[in-house]
Scaffold this active site. Structure first.
Site, PDB file in Angstrom:
ATOM      1  N   LYS A  79      -3.365   0.128 -16.389  1.00  0.00           N
ATOM      2  CA  LYS A  79      -3.661   1.543 -16.143  1.00  0.00           C
ATOM      3  C   LYS A  79      -3.283   2.374 -17.366  1.00  0.00           C
ATOM      4  O   LYS A  79      -4.002   3.312 -17.751  1.00  0.00           O
ATOM      5  CB  LYS A  79      -2.898   2.028 -14.903  1.00  0.00           C
ATOM      6  CG  LYS A  79      -3.460   1.473 -13.600  1.00  0.00           C
ATOM      7  CD  LYS A  79      -2.509   1.679 -12.430  1.00  0.00           C
ATOM      8  CE  LYS A  79      -3.004   0.953 -11.187  1.00  0.00           C
ATOM      9  NZ  LYS A  79      -2.009   0.919 -10.099  1.00  0.00           N
ATOM     10  N   GLN A 123       4.214   2.801  -8.770  1.00  0.00           N
ATOM     11  CA  GLN A 123       3.546   1.529  -8.500  1.00  0.00           C
ATOM     12  C   GLN A 123       4.035   0.940  -7.171  1.00  0.00           C
ATOM     13  O   GLN A 123       5.229   0.802  -6.940  1.00  0.00           O
ATOM     14  CB  GLN A 123       3.799   0.542  -9.660  1.00  0.00           C
ATOM     15  CG  GLN A 123       3.104  -0.794  -9.507  1.00  0.00           C
ATOM     16  CD  GLN A 123       1.571  -0.703  -9.454  1.00  0.00           C
ATOM     17  OE1 GLN A 123       0.957   0.119 -10.124  1.00  0.00           O
ATOM     18  NE2 GLN A 123       0.951  -1.553  -8.640  1.00  0.00           N
ATOM     19  N   ASP A 146      -2.423   9.671  -7.460  1.00  0.00           N
ATOM     20  CA  ASP A 146      -2.692   8.438  -6.719  1.00  0.00           C
ATOM     21  C   ASP A 146      -2.933   8.732  -5.235  1.00  0.00           C
ATOM     22  O   ASP A 146      -3.268   7.833  -4.467  1.00  0.00           O
ATOM     23  CB  ASP A 146      -1.492   7.484  -6.885  1.00  0.00           C
ATOM     24  CG  ASP A 146      -1.874   6.024  -6.693  1.00  0.00           C
ATOM     25  OD1 ASP A 146      -3.067   5.701  -6.809  1.00  0.00           O
ATOM     26  OD2 ASP A 146      -0.973   5.212  -6.424  1.00  0.00           O
TER      27      ASP A 146
END
Ligand code: NAP
Length: 308
Positions: A79, A123, A146
């Site tokens: 990413k 994450q 996200d």
């Protein structure tokens, strides 16, 4: 098995309304998520450059990872590389596996207040001793690119303009690029996690699909999947969904990613039944990253508007 690759390059082949999907045993069209994501990233590079030229600010994505799980580290590295490739900067914060919920919350709050940072990614999964929901909710909704905070979830469910959960949002983009009409169709989502299955069903509902959720306590999964016009596999169990269960012509999206590049759907056995299907890898994964970076630019644009 012959298959036709479907990408943004050959979308003139017509819409998949599932009323006009190929009949049983016609070759499935393979939804080329990598090509669709590459087109989105190419457009994003142009828009990021324009934003930098206009504001002098370089959009920045901060990724926080707790522990040393090799797969999670690889995801974060990928990413970060993609964000730099589209003209953004990236910051990676690596924390030891012993990090407490409180320590992680402090890091996420500091990033939320840092004017250089536009988007924050924690994450998933975090080590089991950490309260992931508390940690997610320490991310400012303005930087929740996200789409994992409770505030973003509520906004998404109520149609309210927050950042969307990246993987479900990316899946909708793949369905749209494939020309799948969702209104009135029966979508079966297998999996109900807060980052994937649950928001997926809500986005499909917003698009007027009739949605069924299946999960680990569902009785007769095969029967539910067999009634679906659109199947979303979001479980994390290799080849749980058998090819023979797929209704002829159904669209199959496999978000599962298991060791050895294996999805949640029995891919080869599903090909003769499905109207269109995503491969693993090269299906859902690339589009997830594209949405994450698009939302990072959107966050930077909003922050610049507030500063101006
Ligand atoms: P998760 O949090 O473990 O959730 C798994 C879901 O599957 C749960 O809702 C669980 O039901 C359900 N489930 C488990 N066993 C089942 C069974 N035998 N039958 C029916 N349902 C079952 O996993 P996740 O984070 O959502 O991830 C799911 C998969 O997607 C993983 O392979 C992950 O790697 C992949 N993923 C991919 C991306 C991407 O960008 N491509 C992003 C995120 C995740 P219960 O709720 O009843 O426990």
């Amino acid at each position: 098995m012959s298959t036709e690759k479907l990408s943004t390059g050959n979308l003139s082949t017509g819409n998949l309304s599932t009323g006009n999907l190929p009949s049983q045993n016609a070759p499935a069209r393979v939804i080329d998520g990598r090509a669709i994501a590459d087109a989105a990233l190419s457009d994003l590079s142009v828009r990021t450059r324009q934003f930098r030229d206009e504001t002098g600010h370089v959009p920045c994505l901060a990724a926080v990872i707790v522990g040393a799980d090799p797969a999670s580290k690889a995801y974060v590295r990928m990413k970060a590389n993609r964000s730099v490739a589209v003209g953004m900067t990236s910051r990676t914060v690596e924390l030891p596996v012993s990090t407490t919920t409180e320590e992680l919350v402090d890091v996420l709050r500091a990033l939320s207040e840092d004017p250089v940072v536009d988007g924050i990614l924690l994450q998933h999964p975090v080590p089991v001793h950490i309260d992931e929901r508390v940690a997610f909710d320490a991310i400012s909704a303005d930087k929740d690119v996200d789409g994992v905070t409770s505030a973003s979830f509520a906004a998404m469910a109520l149609n309210g303009g927050g950042f969307e959960s990246c993987t479900p949002s990316g899946i909708l983009r793949l369905l749209d690029a494939t020309g799948v009409e969702l209104a009135g169709k029966h979508a079966v989502v297998v999996g109900r996690s807060p980052i994937l299955g649950l928001p997926m069903g809500m986005l499909l509902l917003r698009r007027d699909a009739t949605v069924t959720y299946c999960h680990s306590r569902t009785v007769d999964l095969a029967a539910h999947v067999g009634t679906a016009d659109v199947v979303i596999a979001a479980v994390g169990v290799p080849e749980l969904i058998k090819g023979a269960w797929i209704k002829p012509g159904a669209v199959v999206i496999d978000a599962g990613y298991n060791e050895g590049n294996v999805g949640d759907v029995e891919y080869v056995a599903a090909l003769p039944h499905a109207g269109a299907i995503t491969p693993v890898p090269g299906g859902v994964g690339p589009m997830t990253v594209a949405v994450l970076l698009e939302q990072t630019l959107a966050a930077a644009v909003r922050a610049a508007a507030v500063r101006a």
